[in-house]
Design an enzyme around this catalytic site. Structure first.
Site, PDB file in Angstrom:
ATOM      1  N   ARG A 149       0.819  -1.211   0.000  1.00 58.35           N
ATOM      2  CA  ARG A 149       0.000   0.000   0.000  1.00 58.35           C
ATOM      3  C   ARG A 149       0.856   1.265   0.000  1.00 58.35           C
ATOM      4  O   ARG A 149       0.583   2.212  -0.737  1.00 58.35           O
ATOM      5  CB  ARG A 149      -0.937  -0.001   1.213  1.00 58.35           C
ATOM      6  CG  ARG A 149      -2.131  -0.917   1.076  1.00 58.35           C
ATOM      7  CD  ARG A 149      -3.193  -0.567   2.107  1.00 58.35           C
ATOM      8  NE  ARG A 149      -2.665  -0.682   3.463  1.00 58.35           N
ATOM      9  CZ  ARG A 149      -2.801  -1.760   4.228  1.00 58.35           C
ATOM     10  NH1 ARG A 149      -3.416  -2.827   3.758  1.00 58.35           N
ATOM     11  NH2 ARG A 149      -2.329  -1.785   5.446  1.00 58.35           N
ATOM     12  N   ASP A 169       9.627  -6.288  -6.236  1.00 57.01           N
ATOM     13  CA  ASP A 169       8.778  -7.003  -5.290  1.00 57.01           C
ATOM     14  C   ASP A 169       8.491  -8.367  -5.901  1.00 57.01           C
ATOM     15  O   ASP A 169       7.637  -8.494  -6.783  1.00 57.01           O
ATOM     16  CB  ASP A 169       7.482  -6.245  -5.018  1.00 57.01           C
ATOM     17  CG  ASP A 169       6.723  -6.818  -3.815  1.00 57.01           C
ATOM     18  OD1 ASP A 169       6.783  -8.051  -3.634  1.00 57.01           O
ATOM     19  OD2 ASP A 169       6.093  -6.049  -3.069  1.00 57.01           O
ATOM     20  N   ASP A 254      13.860   7.586   8.766  1.00 63.00           N
ATOM     21  CA  ASP A 254      12.860   7.826   9.818  1.00 63.00           C
ATOM     22  C   ASP A 254      12.823   6.710  10.846  1.00 63.00           C
ATOM     23  O   ASP A 254      12.264   6.889  11.926  1.00 63.00           O
ATOM     24  CB  ASP A 254      11.472   7.985   9.175  1.00 63.00           C
ATOM     25  CG  ASP A 254      10.376   8.267  10.194  1.00 63.00           C
ATOM     26  OD1 ASP A 254      10.536   9.229  10.967  1.00 63.00           O
ATOM     27  OD2 ASP A 254       9.379   7.532  10.233  1.00 63.00           O
ATOM     28  N   GLU A 259      15.498   1.882  18.785  1.00 65.62           N
ATOM     29  CA  GLU A 259      14.801   3.132  19.052  1.00 65.62           C
ATOM     30  C   GLU A 259      14.482   3.227  20.544  1.00 65.62           C
ATOM     31  O   GLU A 259      14.133   2.220  21.157  1.00 65.62           O
ATOM     32  CB  GLU A 259      13.515   3.217  18.222  1.00 65.62           C
ATOM     33  CG  GLU A 259      13.777   3.265  16.722  1.00 65.62           C
ATOM     34  CD  GLU A 259      12.504   3.382  15.886  1.00 65.62           C
ATOM     35  OE1 GLU A 259      11.403   3.368  16.479  1.00 65.62           O
ATOM     36  OE2 GLU A 259      12.613   3.490  14.647  1.00 65.62           O
ATOM     37  N   HIS A 279      11.000   8.549  13.889  1.00 64.52           N
ATOM     38  CA  HIS A 279       9.897   7.619  13.598  1.00 64.52           C
ATOM     39  C   HIS A 279       8.559   8.370  13.560  1.00 64.52           C
ATOM     40  O   HIS A 279       7.632   8.077  14.326  1.00 64.52           O
ATOM     41  CB  HIS A 279       9.842   6.505  14.640  1.00 64.52           C
ATOM     42  CG  HIS A 279       9.161   5.259  14.131  1.00 64.52           C
ATOM     43  ND1 HIS A 279       9.488   4.006  14.535  1.00 64.52           N
ATOM     44  CD2 HIS A 279       8.153   5.097  13.233  1.00 64.52           C
ATOM     45  CE1 HIS A 279       8.727   3.109  13.938  1.00 64.52           C
ATOM     46  NE2 HIS A 279       7.902   3.759  13.136  1.00 64.52           N
ATOM     47  N   ALA A 282       3.878   7.781  11.003  1.00 61.01           N
ATOM     48  CA  ALA A 282       2.433   7.729  11.264  1.00 61.01           C
ATOM     49  C   ALA A 282       1.956   8.900  12.114  1.00 61.01           C
ATOM     50  O   ALA A 282       0.806   8.909  12.570  1.00 61.01           O
ATOM     51  CB  ALA A 282       2.083   6.418  11.969  1.00 61.01           C
TER      52      ALA A 282
END
Length: 531
Positions: A149, A169, A254, A259, A279, A282
């Site tokens: 997506r 892919d 990112d 982390e 990060h 989102a």
């Protein structure tokens, strides 16, 4: 019913639950002990990444029916234990797709035009236009690794910038590439010809360390590298070295293997040709509202006993059917895993044939288990018992069930056949004593092994010392062999060796095995399933 929200989520999801009559308590910053003390009174739990739903927490959750994760990752939830307790786990996998796609585009533009560096310079009282001269995206080649997506969203947006889009892919059909307007290439071609390379893959055994020093060395001079997918896909130390040497002109990152990224582990310290963010893929208002609302809807559906499209573990089935099919779930999923490792190229059809007692019962959920096993190793998004059929449909994979009372050689056996443009592979499995999973045939070769750990398949010329050479190499590498079989192939003069090993086999050892004179092919299959 009562629902506990244990992390900061958008108030929109909380309001939605309350509007539908649920009693919602918001208690954040709970440690394991605090969660254990209060979880027993709740029917539902909604978390983000800060809450760890451990086995101890689940043991204390005597009323809990559903755990909702406001986001994608469910690493902080013990899904295996939740499933054993009959607790449905749901997430919100689609709400942050646009956010991650747009952040990738923002990172590309910021890196290309040196926007953060120019901002800092101007704020420091400088006026240095020449130092921050960028390049245009128009007519440049962007290589996209992973066309799910987010990857397909990147392709659409970069095409609007008049970039040439190529992609790698191996699990996307050619007609999907055509629909996206993306040229399908192999990974080596993508690395050597792209001006920009962006990664959008899941983190699996195969993709961990996928882009390292060797792959970066293949890239053209002046390439720009972007990673807004999973931190461990990219070797950031090798990338930093290439940025210092000038081989890589710029980078935008990112996500990181560890982390949060502290100064003590930041290899980009002092580099001015890299843009890094903590990060934020989102982190948009819309995405946070979306995951909150989506997970609230999933939790309500689960509490109402309705199908949950975003469930990441098994959906409920009637008890009479469950009692028959339950022992087969793990076998079926592992057969899907083995099947996809055998294939080459995108899957076009998955066929599952049931004989014996399974021919007389409802087997759709078992077929779904095969799909889950076959799709999870190759996709970025989590595939579960609810969404696997739709994922297969979206990827143009035909799914067929065959039921037969002609048991043939094996009683109560299941045969999984996976077809691609390059041919067909089959796996036959069965249960001994109703609980011992066995693989008894691969293609036309009779075998007998438990589908656990790692299996090495080695077609080879029928000549002396083949077993000895392979055993010596594995022994010197201290890799324990737990089982071995040799069978004749249909082609005269060739055999096939099936070797069960206890541990993974490093790439350098695989290269040694493949270099043995007389070895025709060598495949290492990881039989275990993702939970």
């Amino acid at each position: 019913m009562k629902i506990l929200v244990s992390d900061d989520v958008s108030i929109k999801g909380v309001e939605l639950l309350r509007e539908h009559g649920y009693e919602v308590d918001v208690k954040t910053n709970l440690d394991e002990e605090g969660l254990i003390e209060c979880i027993g009174e709740y029917d539902g739990l909604i978390t983000r990444s800060m809450t760890h739903v451990t086995e101890k927490v689940i043991d204390a959750a005597t009323k809990l029916k559903v755990i909702g994760r406001a986001g994608v990752g469910v690493d902080s939830i013990d899904i295996k234990t939740a499933t054993e307790r009959g607790i449905i786990v749901v997430n919100a996998p689609t709400s942050n797709t646009v956010a991650a796609t747009e952040h990738t585009c923002a990172m590309i533009m910021a890196m290309t035009r040196h926007i953060p560096q120019a901002h800092d310079s101007l704020m420091a009282g400088e006026w240095d236009r020449e130092r921050f001269t960028g390049i245009q995206l128009k007519d440049k080649v962007i290589g996209i690794i992973g066309l799910g997506r987010i990857g397909s969203g990147i392709a659409k947006r970069m095409q609007a910038m008049e970039m040439k889009t190529i992609g790698y892919d191996p699990y996307i059909p050619e007609d999907r590439f055509k629909q996206l307007g993306v040229e399908s290439v192999d990974l080596d071609t993508l690395l050597r010809t792209s001006d920009y390379i962006t990664m959008h893959t899941p983190l699996t055994k195969e993709t961990t360390g996928m882009i390292g020093a060797e792959e970066i060395a293949k890239m053209k001079d002046g390439v720009r590298v972007i990673n807004v997918s999973r931190g461990a896909v990219l070797d950031i130390n090798a990338l930093a070295d290439a940025l210092r040497s000038g081989h890589v002109a710029g980078a935008a990152v990112d996500v990181f293997p560890e982390e949060p990224l502290g100064q003590d582990i930041n290899p980009f310290e002092g580099l001015d040709n890299v843009v890094i963010t903590p990060h934020l893929g989102a982190s948009t208002v819309e995405a946070q509202i979306g995951v909150s609302v989506d997970v609230a809807e999933g939790v309500m559906a689960a509490l109402n006993g309705e199908p949950v499209p975003t469930a990441v573990n098994m959906a409920p089935v009637p008890m009479n059917v469950y009692n028959v099919i339950h022992p087969y779930f793990d076998l079926m999923e592992r057969m899907g895993v083995i099947g996809v490792y055998l294939t080459e190229g995108p899957m076009k059809e998955i066929q599952v044939e049931y004989t014996g007692e399974l021919a007389d019962t409802e087997t759709r959920l078992l077929t779904t288990a095969v799909l889950k096993g076959a799709l999870n190793p190759i996709l970025q998004d989590s595939v579960n018992f609810v969404n696997a059929p739709e994922v297969a449909k979206m990827r143009h994979i035909a799914v067929k069930e065959i039921k037969s009372h002609d048991n043939g050689y094996f009683l109560d056996a299941v045969t999984v056949r996976i077809k691609t443009a390059k041919g067909e592979h089959s796996v036959v499995g069965m249960l001994f004593n109703k609980n011992e999973a066995k693989i008894v045939q691969i293609d036309e070769y009779r075998v007998d092994f438990t589908p656990e750990g790692y299996l090495l398949l080695a077609p080879h010329v029928d000549q002396p010392n083949m077993i000895g050479q392979i055993s010596t190499i594995l022994g010197q590498a201290r890799i324990n062999i737990t089982g071995m079989q040799v069978g004749r192939m249909t082609q005269a003069g060739n055999n096939i060796m099936a070797i069960a090993v206890q541990d993974d086999i490093p790439n350098d050892i695989m290269l040694k095995l493949r270099s043995i004179d007389g070895i025709l092919d060598m495949k290492l299959i990881h039989c275990d399933v993702q939970h």
